[in-house]
Design a protein around this motif. Structure first.
Motif, PDB file in Angstrom:
ATOM      1  N   THR A  65      46.353  31.310  37.211  1.00 16.18           N
ATOM      2  CA  THR A  65      45.875  32.517  37.895  1.00 16.18           C
ATOM      3  C   THR A  65      46.355  33.778  37.181  1.00 16.18           C
ATOM      4  N   SER A  68      44.098  34.188  34.393  1.00 12.72           N
ATOM      5  CA  SER A  68      42.723  34.386  34.847  1.00 12.72           C
ATOM      6  C   SER A  68      42.445  35.831  35.226  1.00 12.72           C
ATOM      7  N   ILE A  69      43.356  36.457  35.973  1.00 13.31           N
ATOM      8  CA  ILE A  69      43.087  37.803  36.488  1.00 13.31           C
ATOM      9  C   ILE A  69      43.134  38.870  35.393  1.00 13.31           C
ATOM     10  N   ARG A  72      39.331  38.874  34.950  1.00 15.07           N
ATOM     11  CA  ARG A  72      38.482  38.836  36.136  1.00 15.07           C
ATOM     12  C   ARG A  72      38.906  39.877  37.143  1.00 15.07           C
ATOM     13  N   TYR A  77      37.481  36.532  41.176  1.00 13.75           N
ATOM     14  CA  TYR A  77      38.467  35.472  41.410  1.00 13.75           C
ATOM     15  C   TYR A  77      38.221  34.785  42.748  1.00 13.75           C
TER      16      TYR A  77
END
Length: 373
Positions: A65, A68-69, A72, A77
């Motif tokens: 995560t 990922s952020i 995104r 998300y």
């Protein structure tokens, strides 16, 4: 730079599911959907593995995560969490989990009705939600639901870090990281069937602590002492578990000092094992190949399918194949082959592909390296 070691750690955990859920049929401590002749060795394997296995999946989810952020928005998300976790959970419980309880009903209760009749029983028979002897259950898909809930509950922290960034660290400090297992132990008392407080804490620690390169470098540098500590505590914890199996230790209440001490040993063993595996993975699992690349892409599908396949095959293998060791080996091999075959078929069906969270094959991006974790 690609974090291939996260791919490989996840692949290791996915492959470990096949011996784990096969050997669950032979444990002395807990019931299962179908059961063979119990033995101490499968019980010991499950005892050692269960201490850290799911916890590492949630740590990897938190680490993923954090990466990922970076690319995104929070909205993207959340949308991805819904389509990759909640939707597959719902459709999995409706379409695949009743297969497991069908065989559980036949094995434990002598059920002779059809699968369709049992399908109705699945939604009306409410027990302890384990489903081991039939009835409504999320089965192994509870992980998808918990990861979805934890991802959403953690949004304030995720959003804060995304907006404000992280304070730079000059150097990681292992001695500040090791005591974190006390925090995990405290929050482990929050339960909804499983210890959602414990898993959420692992997720957040993965997100905040183990995604920091300074901390990862410190963990990698001390991988051997961490491994020695982990092995020692795993041995002690497993010994305590076996003593429990033999009736030497009884349940004596959550606030009893002995109970707290035993719990602390288990949490410390789990935490040191996770740190050691991440350290070794970061140092040695730095490359990839076609097989590991394929397994990384297929990991979500394998997780989704595997337990239903294991129980189905196990139901027919147990009465036909003699000897516990041969039974378990046959079940593992056939289940792996069948799971991959089913995954390949499902990947070619666009509707099921979407419902079960297995989108069309594409290169695995960094933010997808822990799809189920």
């Amino acid at each position: 730079m690609r974090k291939y070691y996260i791919d490989h750690l996840r692949t290791f955990l996915i492959l470990l599911l096949f011996p784990f859920h096969t050997l669950r049929m032979y444990t002395l401590t807990e019931s299962f959907y179908i059961e063979g002749t119990p033995h101490i060795i499968p019980t010991l394997f499950i005892s050692i593995t269960s201490i850290w296995f799911m916890n590492l999946l949630f740590v990897l989810a938190g680490m993923s995560t954090a990466y990922s952020i970076q690319k995104r928005s929070i909205k993207e998300y959340c949308k991805e969490r819904f389509s990759k976790l909640l939707m597959p959970f719902i459709f999995g419980v409706v379409l695949t989990v009743p297969i497991q309880t069908y065989y559980a009903e036949r094995f434990h209760n002598g059920y002779t009705g059809s699968f369709i009749e049992q399908y109705g029983l699945f939604f009306t028979k409410i027990t302890d939600l384990s489903g081991y002897k039939g009835g409504l259950t999320p089965a192994h898909l509870w992980f998808l639901l918990f990861l979805f809930l934890i991802s959403i509950l953690s949004l304030p922290i995720i959003n804060f870090v995304k907006k404000n960034g992280r304070k730079p660290l000059k150097k990681g400090n292992l001695w500040r990281m090791i005591p974190l297992f006390f925090i995990i132990q405290i929050f482990s008392i929050i339960e909804i069937g499983e210890r959602i407080g414990q898993y959420m804490t692992y997720f957040i620690i993965g997100f905040l602590v183990l995604s920091r390169e300074e901390n990862l470098e410190e963990i990698q540098k001390n991988q051997m002492p961490l491994a020695i500590g982990a092995i020692s505590l795993l041995a002690i914890s497993s010994l305590l578990d076996m003593m429990g199996v033999l009736g030497k230790i009884n349940s004596i209440g959550i606030f009893n000092l002995l109970t707290v001490a035993i719990s602390a040993v288990r949490h410390a063993a789990s935490w040191l094992t996770i740190l050691a595996l991440i350290g070794f993975g970061r140092k040695y699992l730095t490359g990839t190949n076609k097989i590991f690349s394929y397994l990384a892409k297929a990991s979500f599908g394998i997780y989704f399918i595997h337990q239903t396949v294991i129980i189905t095959i196990g139901y027919y293998v147990l009465p036909l194949v003699p000897y516990r060791s041969v039974q378990s080996l046959v079940i593992m091999i056939l289940s792996f082959i069948a799971t991959i075959a089913i995954y390949v078929v499902l990947k070619r069906c666009p509707v099921l592909n979407t419902l079960f969270g297995m989108k069309k094959s594409q290169p695995v991006r960094l933010e997808h390296v822990v799809e189920i974790g």
